[in-house]
Design a protein around this motif. Structure first.
Motif, PDB file in Angstrom:
ATOM      1  N   ALA A 295      41.072 -28.329  -0.452  1.00  0.00           N
ATOM      2  CA  ALA A 295      42.458 -27.997  -0.119  1.00  0.00           C
ATOM      3  C   ALA A 295      42.566 -27.184   1.158  1.00  0.00           C
ATOM      4  CB  ALA A 295      43.098 -27.234  -1.277  1.00  0.00           C
ATOM      5  N   TRP A 296      41.425 -26.670   1.706  1.00  0.00           N
ATOM      6  CA  TRP A 296      41.449 -25.881   2.939  1.00  0.00           C
ATOM      7  C   TRP A 296      41.185 -26.721   4.174  1.00  0.00           C
ATOM      8  CZ3 TRP A 296      37.416 -22.273   0.298  1.00  0.00           C
ATOM      9  CH2 TRP A 296      38.073 -21.468  -0.646  1.00  0.00           C
ATOM     10  N   LEU A 297      40.791 -27.982   3.967  1.00  0.00           N
ATOM     11  CA  LEU A 297      40.292 -28.784   5.084  1.00  0.00           C
ATOM     12  C   LEU A 297      41.355 -29.751   5.583  1.00  0.00           C
ATOM     13  CD1 LEU A 297      36.752 -29.541   3.592  1.00  0.00           C
ATOM     14  CD2 LEU A 297      37.455 -27.625   5.064  1.00  0.00           C
ATOM     15  N   GLY A 298      41.119 -30.315   6.771  1.00  0.00           N
ATOM     16  CA  GLY A 298      42.020 -31.296   7.355  1.00  0.00           C
ATOM     17  C   GLY A 298      42.998 -30.681   8.331  1.00  0.00           C
ATOM     18  N   GLU A 299      43.708 -31.535   9.068  1.00  0.00           N
ATOM     19  CA  GLU A 299      44.676 -31.070  10.065  1.00  0.00           C
ATOM     20  C   GLU A 299      45.859 -30.366   9.416  1.00  0.00           C
ATOM     21  OE1 GLU A 299      44.828 -31.105  13.493  1.00  0.00           O
ATOM     22  OE2 GLU A 299      42.697 -31.581  13.334  1.00  0.00           O
ATOM     23  N   ARG A 300      46.155 -30.739   8.181  1.00  0.00           N
ATOM     24  CA  ARG A 300      47.243 -30.094   7.451  1.00  0.00           C
ATOM     25  C   ARG A 300      46.730 -29.735   6.058  1.00  0.00           C
ATOM     26  NH1 ARG A 300      52.265 -34.093   8.091  1.00  0.00           N
ATOM     27  NH2 ARG A 300      53.245 -32.531   6.731  1.00  0.00           N
ATOM     28  N   PRO A 301      46.083 -28.582   5.913  1.00  0.00           N
ATOM     29  CA  PRO A 301      45.509 -28.201   4.624  1.00  0.00           C
ATOM     30  C   PRO A 301      46.581 -27.950   3.568  1.00  0.00           C
ATOM     31  CG  PRO A 301      45.367 -26.394   6.183  1.00  0.00           C
ATOM     32  CD  PRO A 301      45.844 -27.579   6.961  1.00  0.00           C
ATOM     33  N   GLU A 302      46.256 -28.329   2.323  1.00  0.00           N
ATOM     34  CA  GLU A 302      47.194 -28.103   1.224  1.00  0.00           C
ATOM     35  C   GLU A 302      47.293 -26.633   0.851  1.00  0.00           C
ATOM     36  OE1 GLU A 302      46.612 -30.566  -2.197  1.00  0.00           O
ATOM     37  OE2 GLU A 302      45.937 -32.265  -0.996  1.00  0.00           O
ATOM     38  N   GLU A 303      46.199 -25.893   1.001  1.00  0.00           N
ATOM     39  CA  GLU A 303      46.156 -24.474   0.635  1.00  0.00           C
ATOM     40  C   GLU A 303      45.633 -23.667   1.826  1.00  0.00           C
ATOM     41  OE1 GLU A 303      47.183 -23.024  -2.069  1.00  0.00           O
ATOM     42  OE2 GLU A 303      47.466 -24.667  -3.483  1.00  0.00           O
ATOM     43  N   PRO A 304      46.459 -23.390   2.824  1.00  0.00           N
ATOM     44  CA  PRO A 304      45.978 -22.680   4.016  1.00  0.00           C
ATOM     45  C   PRO A 304      45.904 -21.156   3.854  1.00  0.00           C
ATOM     46  CG  PRO A 304      48.279 -23.242   4.285  1.00  0.00           C
ATOM     47  CD  PRO A 304      47.865 -23.818   2.965  1.00  0.00           C
ATOM     48  N   GLN A 305      46.175 -20.654   2.663  1.00  0.00           N
ATOM     49  CA  GLN A 305      46.265 -19.204   2.458  1.00  0.00           C
ATOM     50  C   GLN A 305      44.949 -18.497   2.792  1.00  0.00           C
ATOM     51  OE1 GLN A 305      47.068 -18.113  -1.586  1.00  0.00           O
ATOM     52  NE2 GLN A 305      47.750 -16.052  -1.057  1.00  0.00           N
ATOM     53  N   LEU A 306      43.826 -18.937   2.198  1.00  0.00           N
ATOM     54  CA  LEU A 306      42.562 -18.255   2.453  1.00  0.00           C
ATOM     55  C   LEU A 306      42.063 -18.443   3.875  1.00  0.00           C
ATOM     56  CD1 LEU A 306      42.673 -17.883  -0.649  1.00  0.00           C
ATOM     57  CD2 LEU A 306      40.185 -17.999  -0.613  1.00  0.00           C
ATOM     58  N   PRO A 307      42.145 -19.657   4.471  1.00  0.00           N
ATOM     59  CA  PRO A 307      41.803 -19.753   5.892  1.00  0.00           C
ATOM     60  C   PRO A 307      42.625 -18.787   6.749  1.00  0.00           C
ATOM     61  CG  PRO A 307      41.894 -21.942   4.947  1.00  0.00           C
ATOM     62  CD  PRO A 307      42.373 -20.995   3.879  1.00  0.00           C
ATOM     63  N   LEU A 308      43.887 -18.549   6.378  1.00  0.00           N
ATOM     64  CA  LEU A 308      44.721 -17.602   7.119  1.00  0.00           C
ATOM     65  C   LEU A 308      44.162 -16.182   6.992  1.00  0.00           C
ATOM     66  CD1 LEU A 308      47.401 -17.788   8.757  1.00  0.00           C
ATOM     67  CD2 LEU A 308      48.589 -17.145   6.669  1.00  0.00           C
ATOM     68  N   TYR A 309      43.639 -15.848   5.792  1.00  0.00           N
ATOM     69  CA  TYR A 309      43.086 -14.512   5.586  1.00  0.00           C
ATOM     70  C   TYR A 309      41.836 -14.277   6.449  1.00  0.00           C
ATOM     71  CZ  TYR A 309      46.059 -14.156   1.403  1.00  0.00           C
ATOM     72  OH  TYR A 309      47.117 -14.103   0.537  1.00  0.00           O
ATOM     73  N   THR A 310      41.110 -15.351   6.791  1.00  0.00           N
ATOM     74  CA  THR A 310      39.900 -15.165   7.606  1.00  0.00           C
ATOM     75  C   THR A 310      40.221 -14.632   8.989  1.00  0.00           C
ATOM     76  OG1 THR A 310      39.912 -17.429   8.501  1.00  0.00           O
ATOM     77  CG2 THR A 310      38.781 -17.074   6.387  1.00  0.00           C
ATOM     78  N   LEU A 311      41.466 -14.814   9.437  1.00  0.00           N
ATOM     79  CA  LEU A 311      41.843 -14.353  10.769  1.00  0.00           C
ATOM     80  C   LEU A 311      42.111 -12.850  10.797  1.00  0.00           C
ATOM     81  CD1 LEU A 311      44.262 -17.232  11.869  1.00  0.00           C
ATOM     82  CD2 LEU A 311      41.780 -17.102  12.045  1.00  0.00           C
ATOM     83  N   LEU A 312      42.117 -12.194   9.640  1.00  0.00           N
ATOM     84  CA  LEU A 312      42.323 -10.738   9.618  1.00  0.00           C
ATOM     85  C   LEU A 312      41.119 -10.010  10.200  1.00  0.00           C
ATOM     86  CD1 LEU A 312      43.932 -10.424   6.051  1.00  0.00           C
ATOM     87  CD2 LEU A 312      45.097 -10.027   8.236  1.00  0.00           C
ATOM     88  N   GLU A 313      39.918 -10.450   9.782  1.00  0.00           N
ATOM     89  CA  GLU A 313      38.697  -9.863  10.322  1.00  0.00           C
ATOM     90  C   GLU A 313      37.700 -10.995  10.559  1.00  0.00           C
ATOM     91  OE1 GLU A 313      37.173  -6.214   8.706  1.00  0.00           O
ATOM     92  OE2 GLU A 313      39.023  -5.869   7.564  1.00  0.00           O
ATOM     93  N   PRO A 314      37.920 -11.803  11.590  1.00  0.00           N
ATOM     94  CA  PRO A 314      37.137 -13.030  11.760  1.00  0.00           C
ATOM     95  C   PRO A 314      35.653 -12.795  12.035  1.00  0.00           C
ATOM     96  CG  PRO A 314      38.551 -12.637  13.661  1.00  0.00           C
ATOM     97  CD  PRO A 314      38.963 -11.659  12.613  1.00  0.00           C
ATOM     98  N   GLU A 315      35.310 -11.677  12.703  1.00  0.00           N
ATOM     99  CA  GLU A 315      33.911 -11.460  13.048  1.00  0.00           C
ATOM    100  C   GLU A 315      33.059 -11.192  11.813  1.00  0.00           C
ATOM    101  OE1 GLU A 315      36.418  -9.777  14.312  1.00  0.00           O
ATOM    102  OE2 GLU A 315      36.606 -10.667  16.327  1.00  0.00           O
ATOM    103  N   ARG A 316      33.633 -10.508  10.824  1.00  0.00           N
ATOM    104  CA  ARG A 316      32.842 -10.110   9.654  1.00  0.00           C
ATOM    105  C   ARG A 316      32.970 -11.093   8.488  1.00  0.00           C
ATOM    106  NH1 ARG A 316      34.597  -4.416   7.841  1.00  0.00           N
ATOM    107  NH2 ARG A 316      32.790  -4.696   6.457  1.00  0.00           N
TER     108      ARG A 316
END
Length: 884
Positions: free
Chosen positions: A771-792
Motif C-alpha cells: 500500500a506504500w508503493l507506486g506513483e499513487r500509494p493507497e496508504e501514504p501516511q508512513l512514507p510521509l512520516y519518513t520525511l520528518l527525520e529522513p537521515e535517521r
C-alpha cells in the motif's frame, strides 16, 4: 337459480330502481356518469339515481327494521369491523393455547366466518372437520357466536341473514326493480338467497353489465415486467393529449404494493408534458388504490411517537421523528437537529428512551425550545389505566402538542387525512364496553389495529386518467383501457384457500381461491369484461422480472403480439436531459479548483491519502467539507476499538520507555499482568465516558479483548526484538512539503542501539506494505512520516494488532533491525535511500497537486470507489454508464 342479465343504460333508468354494487367506488362512478349525462342534456336539476354498495344498503335496512321493533324488545347492536375483531381477539386469548399473533389470527378467523356466511355453510359441514386447525376454528367460532348472543350483538358477516329473517315488512317498501351491477360471481349462495327473498314479493332482480364497447384489442409484449407501467402511463397521457375528454383507464393488478412507485412515475412523466405547468399531475391522473391510514407518513409518525413514549426507539427512528416536516419549524431548526443526530451517530448511540434523548439534547445543545418540547412530551406520558374515552381525550392533547411544532400548513391531502384520523379515533369509543380500563400500551395497540384496518384515499377532482387495481376497474366503462401484468403468474391468481376451513369442501362449493377451475373461470370473466370495457383495449405483459422468466397468460393467447412501436422509456435523468437540452450548456471538464491560499492545511496525512486515491475526493473532503455520515455498528465500532488499543499502547510505552523495562516485567508474568491491568483500567475510564455501549457487558468484553491482544503483543512481538528505546509516542509534529504545512501525529518512533529510527503505526486490521508503493500509494501516511527525520529513518512498520494476525509488516533497510518470529511481513527494498527519494518525489507531487487545486475525478482503482461516499457528488457511476 339464474338471474336475468341486461346492459345498464344510464340514460333510461326508471325512478323506482335500486342499483346495488359490490363497492362504493362503482356506485360513485355510476352516480357521476348519471350527473354528467343530465348536464349534457342541458338540465339544471334532476333526481339522483339510487346506486348503493350492498353493505351500505343492508345497514340501512337494518336501521329501518330496528326502528320498527316494539319498545319492550331490544334491537341487536350492529358491530363495526373493529368491535368484531376485538371480540375475536378476546375469544382467541381465552381459547388458544399459544396466542403469539393474535392480530393475524383474528383477521384470518374473521375471513373464515365471512366465507361461511356468504357460502351458507351448514354447521354439520364444517364442525366435524378432521384437521386440528379446523376443529380449533369450530370451537372458537362457537365461543364467538355465544359472545354475540350474550351481548345481543350482530356482526357484518351475519347482517344479510338477519335482515332476511326480520325484514318481511320492508319488502313492500323497496323499489320494484333491483339491479345487481358489477358482481363477478353471481353464483355466490348469499346473493342467490337475497335474490329469492326479493323475488318472493314480486321484485324484479337483474344482473347488469356496462354496454359492450369492444373494438380494437391488442397485446403488447415488453422485455421487462416493470417497463409496461411507464409504457401504459405514457400511452394514457398521449391519449389524453389527443382528446382531453376521453376517459382512460390503466389497470395494474398489483397496484397496492407498488402505489408509491407508480405515484412517483406518474408525477415524473406528467412533469415532462408540454402543459405540465398548467395543471397539477393529480388533476390529470388519479391513482385509486387506497392505503391504510397507518401507511400515510403523518399517521405512521404519530404511531411511532406513541411507541416512543413507552419504548426505546432506534437512532434512525428518532432522527425521522425530530427532523420530520411535521415537527420542524424552519431550516435552522432542522439543521440543528440533524447535526445533533450526526453527533450521536459518531458516538454510536443506537437506541434511546424519550427521557434519555431529552437529557442528551440538553447536555449537547442546552436548555432550549426543543428541550422544553421534549420535556412536555415526557410529562404527557401517563402510566396508569383509564377508559377508552379518556384515552381519546389524551390522544387529542398529544396530537395538539406534536402539531404545535409544525412550521407549515397542511396540504389538501394531509388535511383530509387528519380529519379522517380524528373520525377513526372517535370510533374507538365503540370498543369501550369490551375493553374497560386499559393502559397506554393497550390503547396504542388498539389504535394501531384500527388504523391498519381503515382504508383511506383522499378525495380528488375527476381526472381523465384513472390508474386502478382489478376490483376497482371491474364493471367500469372507458374510451381507452390498458391492462398491465398479463403474465401467467397473475392470470389466473394462485390458489389461496382459507386454512381454517375444509379444503375439499371449499373446492366442492367453488369458493374463492379454492380450486384452479374456479380461479380460471373468475379470471376469464374479469378479462372478458375488460375486453368489452372500451373501444380501444391493450393488454401487456413482460418477459423478465429480474432473473425470473415469465410467460404470457393463456387467457390472452388468442391475441397476436402488436406491431405497435413502443414509446421509448429512458431513465428519468435522460428524459429530463432531452427536455432541457436546449438550455444546457456543455463545457469541458473542470479538473481544477482555486489554489490553496493558506499554506497550513487542516487534515494532516489524510489530505495526501485522499489526493492519491482520487483528487476529487481530497478536494471535496478537505476543501468543501463533504464528510461521510458515521455508520452505526452492532456493539463497538471498529474505529472505537482501534482507538482503545492505540491509547493502551501509548500508555504502555510512555511508562516503559525502552525494551529493557519490558524484559524486566516479562521475568514475572503475574507482575506484568497487574501492571497491564492497571493501565487498561485507566484507559477504560476515559473509554466509558467517550463511547456508549449497551448492554454493560460489552465494556467488560472489550476490556478482556484489549488485555489479551496487548499482552500477546508485548510477549510475542516487542518482547522478542533486539534492544530499542521508544523515542516518541503519539507526538504531534509539523511537516512542510511543497509549500503545504501538515500536522502529523506518529504513533511511535523506535530508536535502535545505533541511533537509527523505525516508525511504527498500529493497525487493528490487516495491512500490507504494498500500500506504500507506486506513483499513487493507497496508504501514504508512513512514507510521509519518513520525511520528518529522513537521515535517521531506516524502516516503516505496520504493527498489526489483530487477534489472528499479530505481528509487524513493512519495509526496512535491514531485517535484522527487528529480528522476531512475528516478522514474516518484513521486506528489504533494493536500495533504501532510493526508496526514500522515490517517496519524497511522489509525496511532493501529490502535495503540489492539492495546493494547485487539482480535483479531477480520477480514482486510483475500482476499490477506491467501493466505499466512497462521494458517488452522488462526483457522479462517477453515471459517467461510467454513459461511456459504456
Amino acid at each position: 337459480m339464474t338471474i336475468d342479465s341486461l346492459y345498464l343504460d344510464i340514460a333510461a333508468l326508471p325512478d323506482d330502481l335500486l342499483v346495488l354494487t359490490p363497492n362504493r367506488r362503482l356506485a360513485a362512478w355510476l352516480d357521476r356518469d348519471h350527473d354528467q349525462l343530465q348536464q349534457s342534456r342541458g338540465l339544471t336539476s334532476w333526481p339522483r339515481i339510487n346506486a348503493q354498495p350492498l353493505d351500505q344498503w343492508l345497514q340501512q335496512l337494518f336501521e329501518e327494521i330496528c326502528l320498527a321493533v316494539p319498545l319492550d324488545q331490544a334491537a341487536p347492536r350492529l358491530l363495526s369491523s373493529s368491535q368484531s375483531a376485538l371480540i375475536w381477539k378476546q375469544v382467541l386469548e381465552q381459547h388458544w393455547e399459544q396466542p403469539t399473533d393474535i392480530e393475524g389470527l383474528a383477521a384470518l378467523v374473521q375471513q373464515a366466518r365471512s366465507l361461511l356466511m356468504r357460502w351458507c355453510w351448514q354447521p354439520e359441514q364444517w364442525q366435524s372437520a378432521f384437521k386440528r386447525e379446523q376443529q380449533e376454528f369450530a370451537r372458537w367460532h362457537q365461543a364467538y357466536c355465544d359472545a354475540l348472543k350474550r351481548q345481543n350483538a350482530l356482526d357484518q358477516a351475519g347482517l344479510l341473514q338477519w335482515v332476511m329473517a326480520h325484514g318481511e315488512s320492508l319488502r313492500t317498501a323497496l323499489p320494484r326493480t333491483l339491479y345487481l351491477h358489477g358482481f363477478n360471481d353471481l353464483e355466490e349462495p348469499q346473493l342467490q338467497q337475497l335474490t329469492r327473498w326479493l323475488q318472493a314479493d314480486g321484485i324484479q332482480v337483474f344482473a347488469t353489465t356496462i354496454p359492450q364497447r369492444g373494438g380494437d384489442v391488442e397485446r403488447v409484449d415488453v422485455a421487462q415486467v416493470d417497463d409496461q407501467f411507464a409504457q401504459a402511463i405514457q400511452w394514457a397521457l398521449a391519449q389524453r393529449a389527443s382528446q382531453p375528454a376521453k376517459r382512460i383507464g390503466v389497470v395494474i393488478p398489483n397496484l397496492q404494493p407498488m402505489r408509491a412507485r407508480i405515484r412517483a412515475l406518474c408525477q415524473h412523466l406528467w412533469s415532462l408534458q408540454p402543459d405540465a405547468d398548467q395543471h397539477h399531475w393529480t388533476e390529470i391522473i388519479n391513482i385509486t388504490a387506497a392505503q391504510t391510514l397507518a401507511d400515510y407518513p403523518l399517521v405512521s409518525q404519530l404511531l411511532l411517537w406513541l411507541r416512543g413514549l413507552t419504548s426505546e426507539l432506534s437512532l434512525q427512528e428518532w432522527h425521522l421523528l425530530l427532523t420530520s416536516p411535521y415537527v420542524c419549524r424552519d431550516e435552522a431548526e432542522w439543521l440543528q437537529r440533524d447535526g445533533f443526530f450526526q453527533w450521536l451517530r459518531g458516538e454510536n448511540r443506537k437506541q434511546f428512551y424519550l427521557a434519555a434523548l431529552g437529557e442528551t439534547w440538553i447536555k449537547r445543545c442546552g436548555q432550549d425550545d426543543t428541550a422544553a418540547w421534549l420535556s412536555q412530551l415526557q410529562q404527557l406520558r401517563y402510566s396508569g389505566r383509564q377508559s377508552i374515552e379518556r384515552w381519546i381525550g389524551w390522544f387529542r392533547r398529544f396530537v395538539a402538542l406534536i402539531s404545535s411544532r409544525q412550521g407549515r400548513s397542511l396540504d389538501s391531502e394531509e388535511f383530509q387525512l387528519q380529519q379522517r384520523l380524528h373520525e377513526t379515533v372517535v370510533q374507538l369509543q365503540e370498543l369501550g364496553d369490551w375493553l374497560g380500563d386499559i393502559d397506554l400500551g393497550r390503547f396504542r395497540n388498539e389504535l394501531q389495529a384500527v388504523l391498519e384496518n381503515t382504508q383511506f384515499q383522499p378525495q380528488t377532482e375527476t381526472a381523465p386518467i384513472q390508474v386502478m387495481g382489478i376490483l376497482e376497474a371491474a364493471g367500469l366503462g372507458f374510451d381507452a383501457l390498458w391492462v398491465c401484468e398479463m403474465e401467467a403468474a397473475n392470470w389466473p391468481q394462485p390458489l389461496n384457500p382459507n386454512p381454517l376451513l375444509s379444503r375439499p369442501l371449499q373446492r366442492a362449493m367453488n369458493m374463492p381461491g379454492a380450486s384452479p377451475e374456479r380461479e380460471l373461470l373468475y379470471a376469464s370473466r374479469l378479462l372478458d369484461g375488460f375486453r368489452q370495457a372500451a373501444i380501444q383495449v391493450i393488454f401487456s405483459w413482460g418477459h423478465l422480472q429480474g432473473d425470473t422468466e415469465h410467460t404470457c397468460s393463456a387467457l390472452i393467447s388468442d391475441l397476436m403480439p402488436s406491431s405497435r412501436t413502443l414509446i421509448e422509456s429512458p431513465s428519468p435523468e435522460l428524459l429530463q436531459f432531452d427536455q432541457e437540452a436546449t438550455r444546457i450548456e456543455t463545457v469541458s471538464a473542470d479538473e481544477y479548483g482555486s489554489p490553496v491560499q493558506d499554506h497550513h492545511a487542516k487534515g494532516g496525512s489524510g489530505i495526501i491519502k485522499s489526493q492519491s486515491l482520487c483528487p476529487f475526493k481530497a478536494f471535496a473532503e478537505y476543501r468543501l467539507g463533504v464528510r461521510a455520515e458515521d455508520e452505526l455498528a452492532d456493539g463497538i465500532k471498529a474505529s472505537d476499538r482501534g482507538s482503545l488499543l492505540h491509547k493502551v499502547m501509548e500508555s504502555v510505552w510512555r511508562d516503559l520507555k525502552d525494551s529493557g523495562a519490558l524484559q524486566a516485567l516479562m521475568q514475572n508474568e503475574e507482575r506484568l499482568d497487574r501492571w497491564l491491568n492497571d493501565i487498561i483500567d485507566g484507559e477504560m475510564k476515559n473509554f466509558r465516558q467517550q463511547v456508549f455501549l449497551q448492554p454493560e457487558a460489552l465494556y467488560r468484553l472489550e476490556r478482556l479483548r484489549t488485555f489479551n491482544i496487548a499482552r500477546r503483543w508485548l510477549l510475542q512481538c516487542d518482547g522478542t526484538r533486539p534492544p530499542f528505546s521508544v523515542a516518541q509516542v503519539e507526538k504531534r509534529r509539523q511537516l512542510t512539503i511543497s509549500g503545504l504545512q501538515l500536522n502529523l501525529t506518529v504513533d511511535r518512533m523506535d530508536e535502535l542501539s545505533n541511533g537509527d529510527l523505525l516508525i511504527v503505526d498500529y493497525k487493528s486490521g490487516d495491512k500490507d506494505a504494498k500500500a506504500w508503493l507506486g506513483e499513487r500509494p493507497e496508504e501514504p501516511q508512513l512514507p510521509l512520516y519518513t520525511l520528518l527525520e529522513p537521515e535517521r529513518t531506516k524502516g516503516v512498520l505496520f504493527g498489526i494488532l489483530k487477534p489472528d494476525a499479530l505481528g509487524y509488516k513493512g519495509l526496512l533497510e535491514e531485517k535484522d533491525h527487528i529480528a522476531t518470529g512475528k516478522a514474516n511481513g518484513l521486506k528489504e527494498p533494493d536500495d533504501w535511500n532510493e526508496q526514500m527519494a522515490e517517496w519524497r518525489r511522489i509525496l511532493e507531487q501529490l502535495a503540489s497537486e492539492y495546493r494547485e487545486g487539482r480535483a479531477a475525478v480520477a480514482p486510483l482503482n475500482e476499490q477506491a470507489c467501493t466505499y466512497c461516499h462521494l458517488a452522488a457528488v462526483c457522479r462517477i457511476r453515471e459517467v461510467t454508464r454513459d461511456s459504456d
